[in-house]
Design an enzyme around this catalytic site. Structure first.
Site, mmCIF file in Angstrom:
data_model
loop_
_atom_site.group_PDB
_atom_site.id
_atom_site.type_symbol
_atom_site.label_atom_id
_atom_site.label_comp_id
_atom_site.label_asym_id
_atom_site.label_seq_id
_atom_site.Cartn_x
_atom_site.Cartn_y
_atom_site.Cartn_z
ATOM 1 N N SER A 252 23.023 70.988 46.394
ATOM 2 C CA SER A 252 22.187 72.044 46.137
ATOM 3 C C SER A 252 21.585 72.521 47.692
ATOM 4 O O SER A 252 21.295 71.551 48.524
ATOM 5 C CB SER A 252 21.204 71.490 45.442
ATOM 6 O OG SER A 252 19.836 72.185 45.358
ATOM 7 N N TYR B 240 15.026 64.034 42.679
ATOM 8 C CA TYR B 240 16.211 65.122 42.538
ATOM 9 C C TYR B 240 16.812 65.395 43.954
ATOM 10 O O TYR B 240 18.111 65.098 43.978
ATOM 11 C CB TYR B 240 15.710 66.126 41.668
ATOM 12 C CG TYR B 240 16.853 67.045 41.796
ATOM 13 C CD1 TYR B 240 17.938 66.909 41.120
ATOM 14 C CD2 TYR B 240 16.778 68.282 42.723
ATOM 15 C CE1 TYR B 240 19.132 67.986 41.017
ATOM 16 C CE2 TYR B 240 17.729 69.372 42.416
ATOM 17 C CZ TYR B 240 18.713 69.061 41.675
ATOM 18 O OH TYR B 240 19.827 69.835 41.984
ATOM 19 N N LYS C 46 20.717 64.285 45.595
ATOM 20 C CA LYS C 46 21.707 65.221 46.045
ATOM 21 C C LYS C 46 22.189 64.855 47.709
ATOM 22 O O LYS C 46 23.252 64.709 48.011
ATOM 23 C CB LYS C 46 21.517 66.856 46.102
ATOM 24 C CG LYS C 46 21.364 67.325 44.540
ATOM 25 C CD LYS C 46 22.598 67.193 44.087
ATOM 26 C CE LYS C 46 22.519 67.626 42.463
ATOM 27 N NZ LYS C 46 23.816 67.161 41.740
HETATM 28 N N1 UFG Z 1 9.069 81.038 39.360
HETATM 29 C C1 UFG Z 1 8.000 81.567 38.822
HETATM 30 N N2 UFG Z 1 7.924 81.479 37.682
HETATM 31 C C2 UFG Z 1 8.489 80.538 36.843
HETATM 32 C C3 UFG Z 1 9.714 79.903 37.225
HETATM 33 C C4 UFG Z 1 9.810 80.282 38.755
HETATM 34 O O1 UFG Z 1 7.505 82.405 39.500
HETATM 35 O O2 UFG Z 1 8.123 80.413 35.541
HETATM 36 C C5 UFG Z 1 9.405 81.198 40.850
HETATM 37 C C6 UFG Z 1 9.481 79.910 41.720
HETATM 38 O O3 UFG Z 1 7.943 79.772 41.953
HETATM 39 C C7 UFG Z 1 10.318 80.328 42.835
HETATM 40 C C8 UFG Z 1 11.413 81.303 42.025
HETATM 41 O O4 UFG Z 1 10.749 81.804 40.829
HETATM 42 O O5 UFG Z 1 9.621 81.102 43.872
HETATM 43 C C9 UFG Z 1 12.708 80.266 41.618
HETATM 44 O O6 UFG Z 1 12.412 79.372 40.967
HETATM 45 P P1 UFG Z 1 13.370 78.429 40.256
HETATM 46 O O7 UFG Z 1 12.744 77.247 39.532
HETATM 47 O O8 UFG Z 1 14.326 79.162 39.409
HETATM 48 O O9 UFG Z 1 14.182 78.006 41.493
HETATM 49 P P2 UFG Z 1 13.828 77.078 42.666
HETATM 50 O O10 UFG Z 1 14.361 77.743 43.735
HETATM 51 O O11 UFG Z 1 12.225 76.791 42.748
HETATM 52 O O12 UFG Z 1 14.649 75.686 42.389
HETATM 53 C C10 UFG Z 1 16.052 75.512 42.560
HETATM 54 C C11 UFG Z 1 16.687 74.669 41.692
HETATM 55 C C12 UFG Z 1 16.330 73.236 41.990
HETATM 56 C C13 UFG Z 1 16.492 73.022 43.256
HETATM 57 C C14 UFG Z 1 15.602 74.047 44.031
HETATM 58 C C15 UFG Z 1 15.861 73.634 45.631
HETATM 59 O O13 UFG Z 1 16.463 74.974 40.458
HETATM 60 O O14 UFG Z 1 17.472 72.258 41.200
HETATM 61 O O15 UFG Z 1 16.251 75.280 43.758
HETATM 62 O O16 UFG Z 1 14.625 74.555 46.322
HETATM 63 F F1 UFG Z 1 15.987 71.800 43.769
#
Ligand code: UFG
Length: 336
Positions: free
Chosen positions: A124, A148, A152
């Site tokens: 990841s 988590y 990785k």
């Molecule tokens: N977001 C929102 N509202 C929500 C969910 C997400 O605004 O309800 C925003 C988050 O704050 C972020 C973006 O959308 O800015 C993406 O969020 P995600 O949760 O979809 O993805 P992330 O990039 O935060 O997480 C992903 C993977 C994880 C990993 C991470 C590493 O899902 O497994 O990247 O940065 F660990």
């Protein structure tokens, strides 16, 4: 000869199983359905062949894993199976370390025992944290900010050490943010409970299961103030795995880390807009506080993937939203 796909009923595993079949490979799925459904296997078989082998077993069960290698002619492995919720990993770190590290070590031991040397591992972009330089290349420093993420990071280290010591060639694929679904709409992401990730949440709002999206943070240093990620279509990602196996058959040896991203950064509001266009109606949303632990912006430098795997993404954000919505619309309750 066949590819063993661990976590084969999961979101990325299932799409990869279809892509492998399309490229003419035999596939053996293994899954314990801890976070997936037998219905995903039925959907994979409907898109491929009813004879695709499926073993229901826990990868921590070393006897069961050894049996899989005895009973099937496996010469390549793709290891997806893992716990993947960042927040849950903070509450249950020991579960995450036991499962994600134990399964990886046990799987490699079984591979060595069975003389199987080609492995593709699900890593990841979380290993980059907030990089100083974006787009981020594979040479950027790595670390982690959650149990988590550490699993990785540690799995990458374990596999790199193992590749140096035994007959094992590994590609560590560092995924950016996989979204979208198979174009048929019969296979897609089906998170347990309320989704943590952006696109599944947006699509559950669109289908009426959730009221509105909370946009976490509107004061980041980005063009519209919301955080930037590199969203990648899950079918592009699946094809990246096929390319990685092809590279392991000749061009690549040892342990190689490769980004799988598009190189395009999108803000949360870009995603909301693209989803609204796909759905054909606005996605109700509200900007709220930042989410603890979130980074501001990251997207991939995909050049090395193209150079070393001959792979690049083909689908854009509009394609991702169209296909994700097609899946969600046809399956409002996922596989349930
Ligand atoms: N977001 C929102 N509202 C929500 C969910 C997400 O605004 O309800 C925003 C988050 O704050 C972020 C973006 O959308 O800015 C993406 O969020 P995600 O949760 O979809 O993805 P992330 O990039 O935060 O997480 C992903 C993977 C994880 C990993 C991470 C590493 O899902 O497994 O990247 O940065 F660990």
């Amino acid at each position: 000869m066949a590819v063993l796909v661990t976590g084969g009923a999961g979101y990325i595993g299932s799409h990869t199983a279809v892509a492998l079949h399309e490229e003419g490979r035999e596939v053996v799925l293994i899954d314990n359905f801890a976070n997936s459904s037998p219905k995903a296997v039925a959907a994979i078989r409907a898109l491929t062949t009813d004879s695709m082998a499926m073993v229901e077993a826990d990868l921590l069960d070393s006897d069961a894993v050894a049996r899989v290698f005895k009973e099937h002619d496996i010469d390549e492995v793709i290891h997806f199976a893992a716990y993947k919720a960042v927040g849950e990993s903070v509450a249950k770190p020991l579960d995450y370390y036991r499962n994600n590290l134990g399964t990886t070590i046990g799987l490699v031991e079984a591979m060595v025992e069975a003389d199987v040397s080609k492995l593709v591992f699900s890593s990841s972009c979380t290993v980059y944290g907030q990089p100083d330089v974006i787009p981020v290349t594979e040479a950027a420093p790595t670390g982690a900010e959650s149990p988590y993420g550490w699993t990785k990071y540690m799995s990458e280290q374990i596999l790199s050490d193992a590749a140096a010591a035994v007959d094992l060639d590994v590609v560590l694929l560092r995924y950016f943010n996989p979204v979208g679904a198979h174009e048929s709409g019969t296979l897609g992401e089906d998170p347990n409970g309320i989704p943590n990730n952006l696109v599944p949440f947006v699509m559950q709002v669109a289908v009426g299961r959730l009221e509105k999206l909370m946009v976490f943070g509107g004061d980041y240093d980005t063009p519209d103030g919301t955080a930037i990620r590199d969203y990648i279509h899950v079918v592009d990602l699946a094809e990246g795995h096929v390319a990685a196996l092809d590279a392991l058959n000749g061009r690549l040896s040892g342990c190689t880390a490769v980004n799988l991203g598009t190189g395009v950064g999108s803000t949360v509001l870009d995603v909301v807009r693209a989803a609204s266009d796909a759905v054909g109606s606005p996605i109700p949303h509200e900007i709220v506080e930042r989410r603890a632990g979130d980074i501001e912006k990251i997207y991939a430098d995909p050049a090395y993937a193209e150079q070393i795997l001959g792979w690049r993404s083909k689908r854009d954000l509009a394609d991702m939203m169209r296909d994700h919505w097609n899946w969600q619309r046809q399956n409002p309750q996922g596989f349930a």
